[in-house]
Design an enzyme around this catalytic site. Structure first.
Site, PDB file in Angstrom:
ATOM      1  N   GLY A  49     125.001 -47.926 -16.555  1.00 37.65           N
ATOM      2  CA  GLY A  49     123.683 -47.636 -17.085  1.00 37.65           C
ATOM      3  C   GLY A  49     123.095 -48.918 -17.635  1.00 37.65           C
ATOM      4  CD  GLN A  54     122.194 -52.825 -21.921  1.00 47.13           C
ATOM      5  OE1 GLN A  54     121.979 -51.749 -21.392  1.00 47.13           O
ATOM      6  NE2 GLN A  54     123.332 -53.476 -21.796  1.00 47.13           N
ATOM      7  CB  CYS A 102     128.250 -52.798 -23.374  1.00 47.85           C
ATOM      8  SG  CYS A 102     126.471 -52.939 -23.622  1.00 47.85           S
ATOM      9  CG  LEU A 103     126.073 -54.402 -17.673  1.00 51.36           C
ATOM     10  CD1 LEU A 103     124.870 -54.226 -16.755  1.00 51.36           C
ATOM     11  CD2 LEU A 103     127.249 -54.989 -16.915  1.00 51.36           C
ATOM     12  CG  HIS A 144     126.823 -47.045 -23.717  1.00 54.18           C
ATOM     13  ND1 HIS A 144     128.028 -47.674 -23.992  1.00 54.18           N
ATOM     14  CD2 HIS A 144     125.963 -48.036 -23.378  1.00 54.18           C
ATOM     15  CE1 HIS A 144     127.878 -48.983 -23.846  1.00 54.18           C
ATOM     16  NE2 HIS A 144     126.634 -49.230 -23.463  1.00 54.18           N
ATOM     17  CD  GLU A 145     123.083 -47.163 -20.817  1.00 55.51           C
ATOM     18  OE1 GLU A 145     122.327 -48.029 -21.316  1.00 55.51           O
ATOM     19  OE2 GLU A 145     124.207 -47.438 -20.358  1.00 55.51           O
ATOM     20  CG  HIS A 148     122.171 -50.058 -25.185  1.00 58.21           C
ATOM     21  ND1 HIS A 148     122.550 -51.225 -25.801  1.00 58.21           N
ATOM     22  CD2 HIS A 148     123.088 -49.833 -24.204  1.00 58.21           C
ATOM     23  CE1 HIS A 148     123.664 -51.676 -25.226  1.00 58.21           C
ATOM     24  NE2 HIS A 148     124.019 -50.848 -24.260  1.00 58.21           N
TER      25      HIS A 148
HETATM   26 NI    NI Z   1     125.602 -51.000 -22.923  1.00 54.52          NI
END
Ligand code: NI
Length: 182
Positions: A49, A54, A102-103, A144-145, A148
């Site tokens: 995701g 991000q 996580c990226l 998670h998203e 963010h």
């Molecule tokens: Ni993430």
């Protein structure tokens, strides 16, 4: 379409609360292009995701997709979902521990407790209202998203930082441990 630069932990945008997208702007070329670029960026970096923060845009947009993903080889597949202005409601008290990465926190993994099931209400990329119930890994990715978009990263949700692992060590020491892991 373009592959966007991904903000890493420490960039203040990851700590901002993203602004809602007015529903009548969802179909605008600007928002549609951002969504396309986010999808391309998520796929390029094998994310499950990606939230708009991000990619340096604090708007309430996230994309989710899990197909054959080398970062999550055992994860169940999730078809592409575009989530705009999400409202996420935990369903029941039950939580489950599972591995997350996580990226924006490259090459790390940690165990995070999440609600096992959530309700999601949001808009899709056509500006249509969506309401669904998600369980297990899909519920985890949504949480998670959604975090963010509220300036929260998974590290904030960890109960015990001793599981926080570099991916190379994780592959050696943790892979296969805890069957519920992603
Ligand atoms: Ni993430």
């Amino acid at each position: 379409m373009a592959i966007l630069k991904v903000a890493r932990l420490g960039h203040p945008i990851l700590r901002q609360v993203a602004k809602p997208v007015p529903p009548d702007e969802i179909r605008s070329p600007e928002v549609q292009r951002l969504i396309d670029d986010m999808i391309e960026t998520m796929r390029e970096y094998d994310g499950a995701g990606l939230a708009a923060n991000q990619v340096h845009t604090a708007r309430q947009i996230a994309v989710i997709e899990v197909l054959a993903n080398p970062r999550y080889p055992d994860a169940p597949h999730i078809p592409l979902v575009v989530v705009i202005n999400p409202v996420v409601t935990p369903l029941g008290e039950e939580t489950e521990d599972g591995w997350e990465g996580c990226l924006s926190v490259p090459d790390m993994r940690g165990i995070v407790p999440r609600s096992r099931a959530v309700g999601l209400e949001c808009y899709d990329r056509d500006g249509q209202k969506v309401s669904l119930i998600a369980k297990d890994f899909f519920a985890r990715v949504i949480q998670h998203e959604h975090d963010h978009l509220n300036g929260i990263v998974y590290l904030d949700r960890m109960r015990d930082l001793s599981t926080l692992s570099h991916i190379a060590e994780w592959n050696k020491h943790w892979l296969g441990i805890r069957e519920q892991a992603d």
